[in-house]
Design a protein around this motif. Structure first.
Motif, PDB file in Angstrom:
ATOM      1  N   GLY A   1       0.557  -7.145 -10.269  1.00  0.00           N
ATOM      2  CA  GLY A   1       1.848  -6.226 -10.087  1.00  0.00           C
ATOM      3  C   GLY A   1       1.367  -4.816  -9.748  1.00  0.00           C
ATOM      4  O   GLY A   1       0.336  -4.784  -9.170  1.00  0.00           O
ATOM      5  N   THR A   2       2.358  -4.025  -9.146  1.00  0.00           N
ATOM      6  CA  THR A   2       2.237  -2.704  -8.574  1.00  0.00           C
ATOM      7  C   THR A   2       3.155  -1.742  -9.102  1.00  0.00           C
ATOM      8  O   THR A   2       3.959  -2.168  -9.757  1.00  0.00           O
ATOM      9  CB  THR A   2       2.272  -2.703  -6.748  1.00  0.00           C
ATOM     10  OG1 THR A   2       3.686  -3.209  -6.822  1.00  0.00           O
ATOM     11  CG2 THR A   2       1.440  -3.851  -6.190  1.00  0.00           C
ATOM     12  N   VAL A   3       2.824  -0.488  -8.767  1.00  0.00           N
ATOM     13  CA  VAL A   3       3.722   0.442  -9.476  1.00  0.00           C
ATOM     14  C   VAL A   3       4.102   1.349  -8.138  1.00  0.00           C
ATOM     15  O   VAL A   3       3.370   1.504  -7.087  1.00  0.00           O
ATOM     16  CB  VAL A   3       2.967   1.586 -10.265  1.00  0.00           C
ATOM     17  CG1 VAL A   3       4.059   2.697 -10.553  1.00  0.00           C
ATOM     18  CG2 VAL A   3       2.391   1.003 -11.469  1.00  0.00           C
ATOM     19  N   GLN A   4       5.598   1.513  -7.977  1.00  0.00           N
ATOM     20  CA  GLN A   4       6.238   2.152  -6.646  1.00  0.00           C
ATOM     21  C   GLN A   4       6.654   3.477  -7.225  1.00  0.00           C
ATOM     22  O   GLN A   4       7.328   3.374  -8.332  1.00  0.00           O
ATOM     23  CB  GLN A   4       7.212   1.291  -5.950  1.00  0.00           C
ATOM     24  CG  GLN A   4       6.810   0.020  -5.539  1.00  0.00           C
ATOM     25  CD  GLN A   4       8.132  -0.366  -4.660  1.00  0.00           C
ATOM     26  OE1 GLN A   4       8.736   0.230  -3.937  1.00  0.00           O
ATOM     27  NE2 GLN A   4       8.222  -1.865  -4.607  1.00  0.00           N
ATOM     28  N   ALA A   5       5.889   4.344  -6.724  1.00  0.00           N
ATOM     29  CA  ALA A   5       6.284   5.792  -7.454  1.00  0.00           C
ATOM     30  C   ALA A   5       7.252   6.606  -6.452  1.00  0.00           C
ATOM     31  O   ALA A   5       6.397   7.008  -5.246  1.00  0.00           O
ATOM     32  CB  ALA A   5       4.816   6.559  -7.838  1.00  0.00           C
TER      33      ALA A   5
ATOM     34  N   PRO B   1      -9.035   5.927  -7.853  1.00  0.00           N
ATOM     35  CA  PRO B   1      -9.183   5.141  -6.868  1.00  0.00           C
ATOM     36  C   PRO B   1      -8.866   3.725  -7.288  1.00  0.00           C
ATOM     37  O   PRO B   1      -9.304   3.423  -8.230  1.00  0.00           O
ATOM     38  CB  PRO B   1     -10.241   5.093  -5.824  1.00  0.00           C
ATOM     39  CG  PRO B   1     -11.303   5.773  -6.978  1.00  0.00           C
ATOM     40  CD  PRO B   1     -10.419   6.687  -7.711  1.00  0.00           C
ATOM     41  N   GLY B   2      -8.401   2.628  -6.397  1.00  0.00           N
ATOM     42  CA  GLY B   2      -8.249   1.216  -6.657  1.00  0.00           C
ATOM     43  C   GLY B   2      -7.145   0.886  -7.674  1.00  0.00           C
ATOM     44  O   GLY B   2      -6.970  -0.168  -8.115  1.00  0.00           O
ATOM     45  N   LEU B   3      -6.111   1.854  -7.976  1.00  0.00           N
ATOM     46  CA  LEU B   3      -5.109   1.427  -8.663  1.00  0.00           C
ATOM     47  C   LEU B   3      -3.973   0.758  -7.918  1.00  0.00           C
ATOM     48  O   LEU B   3      -3.793   1.299  -6.723  1.00  0.00           O
ATOM     49  CB  LEU B   3      -4.427   2.661  -9.326  1.00  0.00           C
ATOM     50  CG  LEU B   3      -5.235   3.487 -10.414  1.00  0.00           C
ATOM     51  CD1 LEU B   3      -4.552   4.316 -11.220  1.00  0.00           C
ATOM     52  CD2 LEU B   3      -5.627   2.510 -11.579  1.00  0.00           C
TER      53      LEU B   3
ATOM     54  N   GLY C   1      -0.317   2.037 -13.616  1.00  0.00           N
ATOM     55  CA  GLY C   1      -1.372   1.448 -12.566  1.00  0.00           C
ATOM     56  C   GLY C   1      -2.536   1.056 -13.237  1.00  0.00           C
ATOM     57  O   GLY C   1      -3.035  -0.103 -12.533  1.00  0.00           O
ATOM     58  N   THR C   2      -3.063   1.610 -14.161  1.00  0.00           N
ATOM     59  CA  THR C   2      -4.365   1.255 -14.801  1.00  0.00           C
ATOM     60  C   THR C   2      -4.199  -0.051 -15.627  1.00  0.00           C
ATOM     61  O   THR C   2      -4.801  -1.005 -15.608  1.00  0.00           O
ATOM     62  CB  THR C   2      -4.930   2.481 -15.822  1.00  0.00           C
ATOM     63  OG1 THR C   2      -5.099   3.449 -15.154  1.00  0.00           O
ATOM     64  CG2 THR C   2      -6.059   1.925 -16.444  1.00  0.00           C
TER      65      THR C   2
END
Length: 70
Positions: A29-33, A52-54, A20-21
């Motif tokens: 882009g995004t991370v789906q966890a 926050p903000g990731l 995410g960082t």
């Protein structure tokens, strides 16, 4: 190239937060966890709140090649 990432079995979020960082600095882009354990998921949520903000979306579910419950 979107840069989206899926973290299957995110646990406490070590890789989720790291990726995410990286994606936040990249600006795309995004991370789906995915994390199915309710207790572990709560700790994952807390760790994300501390960062926050990731660009992360948390999903309280498991992934499998078959439908069902465990």
């Amino acid at each position: 190239e979107s840069g989206d990432v899926i973290d299957i079995g995110a646990n406490l979020g070590y890789f989720t937060l790291y990726l995410g960082t990286l994606l936040r600095h990249r600006g795309a882009g995004t991370v789906q966890a995915f994390e199915p354990s309710p207790g572990v998921f709560a700790r994952l949520q807390h760790n994300l709140e501390l960062n926050p903000g990731l660009p992360v979306k948390l999903v309280p579910a498991a992934l499998s090649d078959a439908d069902g419950e465990a």
